[in-house]
Design a protein around this motif. Sequence first.
Motif, PDB file in Angstrom:
ATOM      1  N   PHE A 105      -6.833  11.836  -4.630  1.00  8.46           N
ATOM      2  CA  PHE A 105      -7.227  10.600  -3.972  1.00  8.46           C
ATOM      3  C   PHE A 105      -6.797  10.620  -2.516  1.00  8.46           C
ATOM      4  O   PHE A 105      -7.563  10.280  -1.625  1.00  8.46           O
ATOM      5  CB  PHE A 105      -6.644   9.368  -4.670  1.00  8.46           C
ATOM      6  CG  PHE A 105      -7.124   8.094  -4.039  1.00  8.46           C
ATOM      7  CD1 PHE A 105      -8.337   7.549  -4.407  1.00  8.46           C
ATOM      8  CD2 PHE A 105      -6.400   7.486  -3.010  1.00  8.46           C
ATOM      9  CE1 PHE A 105      -8.822   6.408  -3.780  1.00  8.46           C
ATOM     10  CE2 PHE A 105      -6.887   6.352  -2.373  1.00  8.46           C
ATOM     11  CZ  PHE A 105      -8.098   5.814  -2.771  1.00  8.46           C
ATOM     12  N   GLY A 144     -10.219  10.579  -1.586  1.00  2.53           N
ATOM     13  CA  GLY A 144     -10.584   9.300  -2.185  1.00  2.53           C
ATOM     14  C   GLY A 144     -11.363   8.360  -1.269  1.00  2.53           C
ATOM     15  O   GLY A 144     -12.421   7.851  -1.651  1.00  2.53           O
ATOM     16  N   GLU A 145     -10.841   8.164  -0.056  1.00  4.00           N
ATOM     17  CA  GLU A 145     -11.433   7.167   0.847  1.00  4.00           C
ATOM     18  C   GLU A 145     -12.933   7.344   1.079  1.00  4.00           C
ATOM     19  O   GLU A 145     -13.699   6.406   0.874  1.00  4.00           O
ATOM     20  CB  GLU A 145     -10.685   7.134   2.183  1.00  4.00           C
ATOM     21  CG  GLU A 145      -9.473   6.205   2.176  1.00  4.00           C
ATOM     22  CD  GLU A 145      -9.770   4.783   1.701  1.00  4.00           C
ATOM     23  OE1 GLU A 145     -10.882   4.274   1.995  1.00  4.00           O
ATOM     24  OE2 GLU A 145      -8.912   4.187   1.024  1.00  4.00           O
ATOM     25  N   LYS A 151      -8.732   1.543  -4.672  1.00  9.44           N
ATOM     26  CA  LYS A 151      -7.980   2.734  -5.053  1.00  9.44           C
ATOM     27  C   LYS A 151      -7.643   2.721  -6.547  1.00  9.44           C
ATOM     28  O   LYS A 151      -7.824   3.719  -7.241  1.00  9.44           O
ATOM     29  CB  LYS A 151      -6.696   2.828  -4.225  1.00  9.44           C
ATOM     30  CG  LYS A 151      -5.836   3.999  -4.620  1.00  9.44           C
ATOM     31  CD  LYS A 151      -4.603   4.142  -3.748  1.00  9.44           C
ATOM     32  CE  LYS A 151      -3.721   5.255  -4.307  1.00  9.44           C
ATOM     33  NZ  LYS A 151      -2.482   5.448  -3.576  1.00  9.44           N
TER      34      LYS A 151
END
Length: 621
Positions: A601, A605-606, A587
């Motif tokens: 994010f 994001g993941e 992250k």
Amino acid sequence: MDKYEILKKHFGYDTFRHAQETLIDSILEGKDTLGIMPTGAGKSLCYQIPALLLEGITLVISPLISLMKDQVGSLNQAGIHAAFLNSSLTPGQYMKALGYARAGRYPIIYVAPERLVTPEFLDFALHTKIAMVAVDEAHCVSQWGQDFRPSYLKIVEFIGQLPKRPILSAFTATATTEVRDDIIDILQLHDPTVMTTGFDRSNLYFGVMAVKDRYGAVRNYLETHREESGIIYCLTRKHVEEVCERLIKDGFSVTRYHAGLSDEERRKNQDDFIYDRIPLIVATNAFGMGIDKSNVRFVLHYGMPKNPESYYQEAGRAGRDGGPAQCILYYSGQDVVTNQLFIEHNQDNQELDEVTRAIVMERDRQRLKKMTFYCFTNECLRDYILQYFGEYGSNYCGNCSNCLTQFEEVDVTDIATALLGCIRTSHQRYGVTVILDTVRGARTAKIRDYGMDKNPYYGTLEKVPIYRLRQVLNHLQLQEYLFVTGDTYAVVKLTEKSADVPDQEERIMMKLAREVERTAKTQEAGKKKRKSYGLPADTDFSEKEETLFERLRRLRMELARAAQVPPYIVFSDKTLTHMCIVKPVTKSEMLTVSGVGEYKFEKYGEPFLQCITAFKKETGR
Ligand code: ADP
Ligand code: MG
Ligand code: ZN
């Protein structure tokens, strides 16, 4: 939170661009502020960030519904509550939104100017703390602007009614001094901080081409730019239809946009383009305001727009991500006439009184002239535009067709002599068409009726192509050998300068760009073909990185579909490019990528981290 934290957290950027910070600080100090920055420079942040820091609501005045929708959509994606109030809402939705606004839910509200002084809105505004009124596209208050909107004058009326005067900020991309002074005077800015930033968009290549076969030239261009996203602007709906149809026949994936289509079709076509389902759109100037699609790689003009402001704005829709992009204008002599007609029949001016209308029309004519000169100048094109906006460039940019192509000095004395002779011997009674038809030896009833088939110059320029004749005629006009009267029947007249032309020793020379009708193949030869859609051409990517880019792009498409937003709202091409270089797997690494903030994010994001991690495993890094 301070401004830096907001920038990072909500917008995902590490640093402010030049000028943004000055403008934001000025607003936060409570000063009226005027920001003049070119399209794509990032004006929105300049009022959005203070809006989150000031106590009270910020009203943003914006001229177009699409513009408001786009901005509010982006803000919501960035985790900021915002709403718009305009005529696209039903009365029920409108009252509901006002209700939420009253309850203090939105720090930022976009309002159409004509709404401001309505009883419902005033009732809300007079009972709420308005911290700032931000006027976007502020040139709309000025008659000098290319887009004067009388409804913008209501802003002043509105502010006058508020119990406490809010901070006023105004933003525009129009930099002429007349417009700037008008904005300050009309909006009554109090001792404002004024900040003008460079209008240069160095990532844009500018080109002008006067070609015989305009369609063919455009098609050639598109053939060498397959899989890139681009806009083709036309002057008229008819041209849009024609060009679009021919491109479809020629096998391109393309859609269209103009005011003659149903609302539904326009929305659909626009979305197809924005959501990257279709890479090309052929459109009139009705398309684009408020379109923040950042990966437009080229803007072609199939015809000359009516003024440099419009041209720079439309062309400026290319390369908003900062990557290299091209803006090419395909000029034809007929464009001037078409634009003259537009100016004379401008419906937008109907609501103006007669005197104002006359002033606006005259200014429109002046601007058209400046635009025409752009197509004929032999100087650096970028320099020409920058000078128009009151800036001084460097004379040579090395990234425009004039700087790059070699010019040919062509001796056009013979053509000029015949044209001027024809005008003289027919006693300066006719317009451009009759003159051109005569020298070309046209066999029309009109020519016979006028007795022009007996003119000594009849048919003398039979072999010269019509576009060249128009070029020379234009050149003669620019050089003041002749002028065209502005009456209902436009007549070509001679000037003092042309009195002695057939006898003078002096040759009439004209600089014409060498016509290289390069075929798709030869252009392609020197350039490695990139598979990746929209990848900036100068990105130094390895093949592996290209594969990764392609995967991230596909992932973005899936996520955008699921969230029902355009792909660039998920992440811009620039952000994806940066991701391919950084290749983040955690992250905190991901948050160093430009354009990835906390909120984005959280949302997206993941899956991107997973995609990159999987890619790294596969490729053994
Ligand atoms: P303008 O209204 O001046 O035409 P926008 O406000 O729409 O421009 O911004 C253009 C683009 O620049 C947007 O994609 C925006 O997210 C991006 N941008 C704005 N400020 C920054 C910054 N400080 N760093 C990186 N990108 C930025
Ligand atoms: Mg803007
Ligand atoms: Zn140049």
